[in-house]
Design a protein around this motif. Structure first.
Motif, PDB file in Angstrom:
ATOM      1  N   LEU A  72       0.965  -1.174   0.272  1.00 24.93           N
ATOM      2  CA  LEU A  72       0.208  -0.083   0.283  1.00 24.93           C
ATOM      3  C   LEU A  72       0.695   0.799   0.211  1.00 24.93           C
ATOM      4  O   LEU A  72       1.194   1.996  -0.911  1.00 24.93           O
ATOM      5  N   VAL A  73       2.049   1.276   0.645  1.00 30.66           N
ATOM      6  CA  VAL A  73       2.809   2.293   1.213  1.00 30.66           C
ATOM      7  C   VAL A  73       3.553   2.799  -0.519  1.00 30.66           C
ATOM      8  O   VAL A  73       3.092   3.567  -1.192  1.00 30.66           O
ATOM      9  N   ILE A  74       3.713   1.437  -1.862  1.00 30.89           N
ATOM     10  CA  ILE A  74       4.496   1.340  -2.510  1.00 30.89           C
ATOM     11  C   ILE A  74       3.184   1.665  -3.598  1.00 30.89           C
ATOM     12  O   ILE A  74       3.841   3.190  -4.547  1.00 30.89           O
ATOM     13  N   SER A  75       2.080   1.544  -3.566  1.00 28.20           N
ATOM     14  CA  SER A  75       1.471   2.066  -4.731  1.00 28.20           C
ATOM     15  C   SER A  75       0.876   3.546  -3.879  1.00 28.20           C
ATOM     16  O   SER A  75       0.538   4.423  -5.335  1.00 28.20           O
ATOM     17  N   ARG A  90       9.412  10.975   1.080  1.00 32.23           N
ATOM     18  CA  ARG A  90       8.277   9.996   0.846  1.00 32.23           C
ATOM     19  C   ARG A  90       8.205   8.601   1.454  1.00 32.23           C
ATOM     20  O   ARG A  90       7.593   8.675   2.636  1.00 32.23           O
ATOM     21  N   PHE A  91       8.632   7.543   1.174  1.00 27.07           N
ATOM     22  CA  PHE A  91       9.091   6.283   0.668  1.00 27.07           C
ATOM     23  C   PHE A  91       9.717   5.833   2.254  1.00 27.07           C
ATOM     24  O   PHE A  91       8.848   5.707   2.948  1.00 27.07           O
ATOM     25  N   THR A  94       7.189   7.425   5.163  1.00 24.55           N
ATOM     26  CA  THR A  94       5.852   6.582   5.266  1.00 24.55           C
ATOM     27  C   THR A  94       6.155   5.141   5.805  1.00 24.55           C
ATOM     28  O   THR A  94       6.293   4.929   6.758  1.00 24.55           O
ATOM     29  N   SER A  95       7.489   4.451   5.179  1.00 21.17           N
ATOM     30  CA  SER A  95       7.528   3.620   6.083  1.00 21.17           C
ATOM     31  C   SER A  95       8.196   3.343   7.226  1.00 21.17           C
ATOM     32  O   SER A  95       7.749   2.073   7.574  1.00 21.17           O
ATOM     33  N   PHE A  96       8.801   4.116   7.220  1.00 26.04           N
ATOM     34  CA  PHE A  96       9.166   3.766   9.255  1.00 26.04           C
ATOM     35  C   PHE A  96       8.204   3.906  10.306  1.00 26.04           C
ATOM     36  O   PHE A  96       7.857   3.784  10.717  1.00 26.04           O
ATOM     37  N   LYS A  97       7.472   5.294   9.433  1.00 28.75           N
ATOM     38  CA  LYS A  97       6.494   5.638  10.755  1.00 28.75           C
ATOM     39  C   LYS A  97       5.379   4.266  10.683  1.00 28.75           C
ATOM     40  O   LYS A  97       4.982   3.892  11.421  1.00 28.75           O
ATOM     41  N   THR A  98       4.676   3.959   9.479  1.00 27.37           N
ATOM     42  CA  THR A  98       3.959   2.697   9.194  1.00 27.37           C
ATOM     43  C   THR A  98       4.703   1.461  10.109  1.00 27.37           C
ATOM     44  O   THR A  98       4.146   0.276  10.920  1.00 27.37           O
ATOM     45  N   ILE A  99       6.487   1.368  10.139  1.00 26.92           N
ATOM     46  CA  ILE A  99       6.488   0.458  10.901  1.00 26.92           C
ATOM     47  C   ILE A  99       6.713   0.772  12.773  1.00 26.92           C
ATOM     48  O   ILE A  99       5.977  -0.068  13.258  1.00 26.92           O
ATOM     49  N   GLU A 100       6.758   1.297  12.807  1.00 25.16           N
ATOM     50  CA  GLU A 100       6.977   1.588  13.926  1.00 25.16           C
ATOM     51  C   GLU A 100       5.934   1.823  14.757  1.00 25.16           C
ATOM     52  O   GLU A 100       5.546   1.515  15.587  1.00 25.16           O
ATOM     53  N   GLU A 101       4.552   1.660  13.999  1.00 25.06           N
ATOM     54  CA  GLU A 101       2.988   1.978  14.375  1.00 25.06           C
ATOM     55  C   GLU A 101       2.506   0.670  14.681  1.00 25.06           C
ATOM     56  O   GLU A 101       1.304  -0.118  14.732  1.00 25.06           O
ATOM     57  N   ASN A 102       3.379  -0.096  13.973  1.00 28.88           N
ATOM     58  CA  ASN A 102       3.056  -1.575  13.810  1.00 28.88           C
ATOM     59  C   ASN A 102       3.358  -2.807  15.200  1.00 28.88           C
ATOM     60  O   ASN A 102       4.509  -2.841  15.248  1.00 28.88           O
ATOM     61  N   PRO A 103       2.687  -3.072  16.425  1.00 22.93           N
ATOM     62  CA  PRO A 103       3.530  -3.658  17.182  1.00 22.93           C
ATOM     63  C   PRO A 103       3.598  -4.543  16.763  1.00 22.93           C
ATOM     64  O   PRO A 103       4.095  -5.377  17.617  1.00 22.93           O
ATOM     65  N   PHE A 104       3.272  -5.058  16.092  1.00 23.83           N
ATOM     66  CA  PHE A 104       3.027  -6.587  15.760  1.00 23.83           C
ATOM     67  C   PHE A 104       4.921  -7.294  14.972  1.00 23.83           C
ATOM     68  O   PHE A 104       6.055  -7.757  15.315  1.00 23.83           O
TER      69      PHE A 104
END
Length: 196
Positions: A72-75, A90-91, A94-104
């Motif tokens: 989704l980030v890449i799209s 931006r890539f 956005t990727s860092f934020k997505t990872i850091e907000e994913n507890p799993f």
């Protein structure tokens, strides 16, 4: 005994993914048992095995579902009309934020379980995952090169992306405020260097 409808089967599968993710995140892969999973889902052990042959396979399915966020980030990035340097910034951001907000994902790497789990997965699953990941990454690399990213070797770019995106998992080791400053500088240097 009544037969399970396709809709019920789909609901059970979704519940396995959700509850499995919750348990793996909270307790870790190795401290979560199949009994924990079936109890959380309210299903019999035989039902679990009609979906997955092992806890590892369920974990792999959860991981794959979480990795869909990357696509989704890449799209989204591929839809933006920005200069190449800003696309890369931006890539990364956005990727860092997505990872850091994913507890799993955070718990998986912070507990050091990833490598041990991967060793337990069937080789065909790992090979399939590697091929799909590479195919998706190559499409993004081609897009970036068309936009003006100067690195010609796709393997170098993919390696840079993968290694850089693992950095947020080491935030505690590096410590604040150094980590945030370092990350910002690194994103800028990488993005600048890849678009000169």
């Amino acid at each position: 005994m009544a037969r399970i409808t396709p809709e019920q089967r789909k609901q059970i599968h979704e519940k396995l993914l959700v509850k499995g993710k919750d348990l793996f995140t909270q307790y870790g892969f190795f401290k979560t048992s199949i009994d924990d999973i079936i109890q959380a889902c309210g299903i019999a052990k035989g039902t679990f095995y009609s979906y997955y042959s092992s806890k590892e396979e369920l974990f792999y399915s959860v991981l794959r579902k979480e990795e869909e966020v990357k696509n989704l980030v890449i799209s989204r990035i591929m839809c933006e009309s920005l200069p190449p340097k800003e696309l890369l910034i931006r890539f990364f951001e956005t990727s860092f934020k997505t990872i850091e907000e994913n507890p799993f994902l955070l718990s998986l790497y912070q507990r050091g379980e990833y490598e041990r789990i991967v060793q337990r997965l069937p080789k065909e699953l790992l090979d399939q995952h590697a091929k799909e990941d590479l195919d998706g990454s190559l499409e993004f690399v081609k897009f970036l090169q068309e936009q003006g990213v100067t690195e010609n070797d796709p393997e170098v770019l993919i390696g840079l992306f993968r290694s850089t995106l693992l950095l947020p998992l080491h935030r505690q080791e590096i410590g604040e405020p150094a980590f945030s400053k370092m990350l910002k500088k690194m994103i800028e240097c990488l993005s600048e260097g890849l678009t000169k």
